[in-house]
Design an enzyme around this catalytic site. Sequence first.
Site, mmCIF file in Angstrom:
data_model
loop_
_atom_site.group_PDB
_atom_site.id
_atom_site.type_symbol
_atom_site.label_atom_id
_atom_site.label_comp_id
_atom_site.label_asym_id
_atom_site.label_seq_id
_atom_site.Cartn_x
_atom_site.Cartn_y
_atom_site.Cartn_z
ATOM 1 N N THR A 15 51.304 4.489 40.639
ATOM 2 C CA THR A 15 51.497 4.599 39.179
ATOM 3 C C THR A 15 52.944 4.252 38.795
ATOM 4 O O THR A 15 53.185 3.645 37.754
ATOM 5 C CB THR A 15 51.133 6.019 38.689
ATOM 6 O OG1 THR A 15 49.848 6.344 39.211
ATOM 7 C CG2 THR A 15 51.075 6.096 37.171
ATOM 8 N N ILE B 90 44.617 4.297 40.024
ATOM 9 C CA ILE B 90 45.849 3.495 40.105
ATOM 10 C C ILE B 90 46.654 4.072 41.261
ATOM 11 O O ILE B 90 47.126 5.210 41.197
ATOM 12 C CB ILE B 90 46.728 3.571 38.834
ATOM 13 C CG1 ILE B 90 46.003 2.972 37.637
ATOM 14 C CG2 ILE B 90 48.044 2.810 39.072
ATOM 15 C CD1 ILE B 90 46.883 2.812 36.398
ATOM 16 N N ASP B 91 46.758 3.303 42.321
ATOM 17 C CA ASP B 91 47.645 3.699 43.408
ATOM 18 C C ASP B 91 48.980 3.026 43.119
ATOM 19 O O ASP B 91 49.025 1.819 42.872
ATOM 20 C CB ASP B 91 47.065 3.231 44.743
ATOM 21 C CG ASP B 91 47.924 3.683 45.909
ATOM 22 O OD1 ASP B 91 48.486 4.791 45.839
ATOM 23 O OD2 ASP B 91 48.029 2.924 46.892
ATOM 24 N N ASP C 144 45.234 5.542 34.339
ATOM 25 C CA ASP C 144 44.699 6.211 35.536
ATOM 26 C C ASP C 144 43.359 6.885 35.193
ATOM 27 O O ASP C 144 42.370 6.754 35.922
ATOM 28 C CB ASP C 144 45.651 7.292 36.059
ATOM 29 C CG ASP C 144 47.024 6.775 36.479
ATOM 30 O OD1 ASP C 144 47.353 6.856 37.659
ATOM 31 O OD2 ASP C 144 47.768 6.280 35.595
ATOM 32 N N ASP D 60 44.643 7.294 49.267
ATOM 33 C CA ASP D 60 45.856 6.474 49.400
ATOM 34 C C ASP D 60 45.810 5.574 50.634
ATOM 35 O O ASP D 60 46.741 4.779 50.848
ATOM 36 C CB ASP D 60 47.098 7.365 49.468
ATOM 37 C CG ASP D 60 47.501 7.883 48.096
ATOM 38 O OD1 ASP D 60 47.295 7.161 47.113
ATOM 39 O OD2 ASP D 60 47.998 9.029 48.016
ATOM 40 N N ASP E 108 41.243 5.797 44.249
ATOM 41 C CA ASP E 108 42.544 5.957 43.597
ATOM 42 C C ASP E 108 42.534 4.980 42.427
ATOM 43 O O ASP E 108 42.641 3.776 42.621
ATOM 44 C CB ASP E 108 43.685 5.642 44.578
ATOM 45 C CG ASP E 108 45.021 6.140 44.056
ATOM 46 O OD1 ASP E 108 45.149 6.294 42.821
ATOM 47 O OD2 ASP E 108 45.933 6.359 44.873
ATOM 48 N N GLU F 114 41.159 10.749 42.578
ATOM 49 C CA GLU F 114 42.446 11.433 42.440
ATOM 50 C C GLU F 114 42.549 12.288 41.171
ATOM 51 O O GLU F 114 43.090 13.385 41.203
ATOM 52 C CB GLU F 114 43.598 10.407 42.417
ATOM 53 C CG GLU F 114 44.948 11.100 42.269
ATOM 54 C CD GLU F 114 46.143 10.155 42.247
ATOM 55 O OE1 GLU F 114 45.955 8.939 42.297
ATOM 56 O OE2 GLU F 114 47.260 10.676 42.165
HETATM 57 N N1 LIG Z 1 56.206 13.018 49.707
HETATM 58 C C1 LIG Z 1 55.319 12.045 49.722
HETATM 59 N N2 LIG Z 1 55.103 11.366 50.866
HETATM 60 C C2 LIG Z 1 54.221 10.356 50.906
HETATM 61 N N3 LIG Z 1 53.483 9.950 49.825
HETATM 62 C C3 LIG Z 1 53.649 10.581 48.654
HETATM 63 C C4 LIG Z 1 54.567 11.654 48.540
HETATM 64 N N4 LIG Z 1 54.531 12.099 47.264
HETATM 65 C C5 LIG Z 1 53.598 11.346 46.608
HETATM 66 N N5 LIG Z 1 53.073 10.427 47.436
HETATM 67 C C6 LIG Z 1 52.011 9.433 47.144
HETATM 68 O O1 LIG Z 1 52.401 8.159 47.507
HETATM 69 C C7 LIG Z 1 51.580 7.234 46.802
HETATM 70 C C8 LIG Z 1 52.380 6.053 46.408
HETATM 71 O O2 LIG Z 1 52.914 5.571 47.561
HETATM 72 P P1 LIG Z 1 53.839 4.348 47.620
HETATM 73 O O3 LIG Z 1 55.221 4.899 47.674
HETATM 74 O O4 LIG Z 1 53.395 3.718 48.898
HETATM 75 O O5 LIG Z 1 53.556 3.539 46.413
HETATM 76 C C9 LIG Z 1 51.044 7.926 45.610
HETATM 77 O O6 LIG Z 1 49.650 7.990 45.721
HETATM 78 C C10 LIG Z 1 51.686 9.274 45.694
HETATM 79 O O7 LIG Z 1 50.818 10.270 45.374
HETATM 80 P P2 LIG Z 1 50.532 10.650 43.845
HETATM 81 O O8 LIG Z 1 49.476 9.718 43.379
HETATM 82 O O9 LIG Z 1 50.089 12.027 43.907
HETATM 83 O O10 LIG Z 1 51.838 10.409 43.109
HETATM 84 MG MG LIG Z 2 47.917 6.856 45.269
HETATM 85 MG MG LIG Z 3 46.846 7.230 41.761
HETATM 86 MG MG LIG Z 4 49.088 9.724 41.302
#
Ligand SMILES: Nc1ncnc2c1ncn2[C@@H]1O[C@H](COP(=O)(O)O)[C@@H](O)[C@H]1OP(=O)(O)O
Ligand SMILES: [Mg+2]
Ligand SMILES: [Mg+2]
Ligand SMILES: [Mg+2]
Length: 332
Positions: A131, A128-129, A47, A273, A126, A70
């Site tokens: 992770t 890595i979307d 990331d 995202d 992002d 991010e």
């Molecule tokens: N409670 C939440 N509701 C929706 N999305 C979230 C929640 N918690 C984290 N995410 C984010 O959802 C994204 C991944 O989504 P998906 O489930 O579609 O793969 C990540 O970018 C993550 O953020 P983060 O990068 O801060 O972990």
């Molecule tokens: Mg993401």
């Molecule tokens: Mg990410």
């Molecule tokens: Mg993340």
Amino acid sequence: MSVFAAERAVAINAVLQASKVCQKVFKQLVNNETITKKDKSPVTVADFSAQAVVNTILYHSFPNDPIIGEEDTKDLRVESGKELRAKIHSLTNSILDDPLDETTLLDAIDRGSYPGGSQGRMWTLDPIDGTKGFLRGEQFAVCLALLVDGKIQLGVMGCPNLPVDSKVPEGEKGCLFIAEKGQGAFQRKFSSTEETKIQMANISSILEASFCESVEAAHSSHGDAAKIASLLGITKPPIRMDSQCKYCSVARGDADIYLRLPTRDDYEENIWDHASGALLVQEAGGIVSDIYSKPLDFSLGRTLKSNKGVVVSHSKIYSQVIEVVQQVLLKK
Ligand SMILES: Nc1ncnc2c1ncn2[C@@H]1O[C@H](COP(=O)(O)O)[C@@H](O)[C@H]1OP(=O)(O)O
Ligand SMILES: [Mg+2]
Ligand SMILES: [Mg+2]
Ligand SMILES: [Mg+2]
């Protein structure tokens, strides 16, 4: 005609280089290279390194453009981050043409700290979307978008584990998705520069539709989605995958609906995202809104603070979908 031809070419290169970082790390990944952020989400050497690579490439071509990324280096600048920092440093330099010293590397990552807003040009990244999908060896995406005055103009996504043809899941993997406002949506393989125009599937009835949603039930309510699908008469099982690969799948017709249904009141979606994915789907014939049918507003800073959840569908079935989404979520 493309208005952002130069930005498009630079963004494609940046996303491809960052995707290479991720692929390289996955091959070598060991558990102790994951750290847990304050929000309990994982972040890996990939990331940070992918953000360093993209920010460095963007800076080279567009030094005045701010970036909303991010990751930040809080956990890397301290003594306990020394080992991870060194790994990120050597990984980043194995990809970039000109090596960076450690301070320049950390500063490159922190160039992603822009607060965002409604005025001027800015990129959102992002690195890595998904992770969690990356760590499982499943779907993840490197997502980069250009915003001008709060509106998305360009989106580029690299999906290293996504099959080039969803009908051949064990076939070649690695797809790049590109959308420019008013110019359509395109896909190409990592292995070729040839671009193919993509469109959402032209389904004749919602009964044939399939929908996709997060793997993580904490990110999107699976229970509410099942109720919505059943009320719409959808019988196909949901396609679960991590990351903005869901937007890509819908845009090229592998699925017809993407539901992201709130699981908690206090979660604000981050703009990185959704920015590139939302433009891709719109350019492929879809509608993207929140659960209140409000367009996503990218002009309010780092998060979509005026929106709740995300509903994506082909424009032909959107009114049916949003009606049932609201019936299930708002009349509980
Ligand atoms: N409670 C939440 N509701 C929706 N999305 C979230 C929640 N918690 C984290 N995410 C984010 O959802 C994204 C991944 O989504 P998906 O489930 O579609 O793969 C990540 O970018 C993550 O953020 P983060 O990068 O801060 O972990
Ligand atoms: Mg993401
Ligand atoms: Mg990410
Ligand atoms: Mg993340």
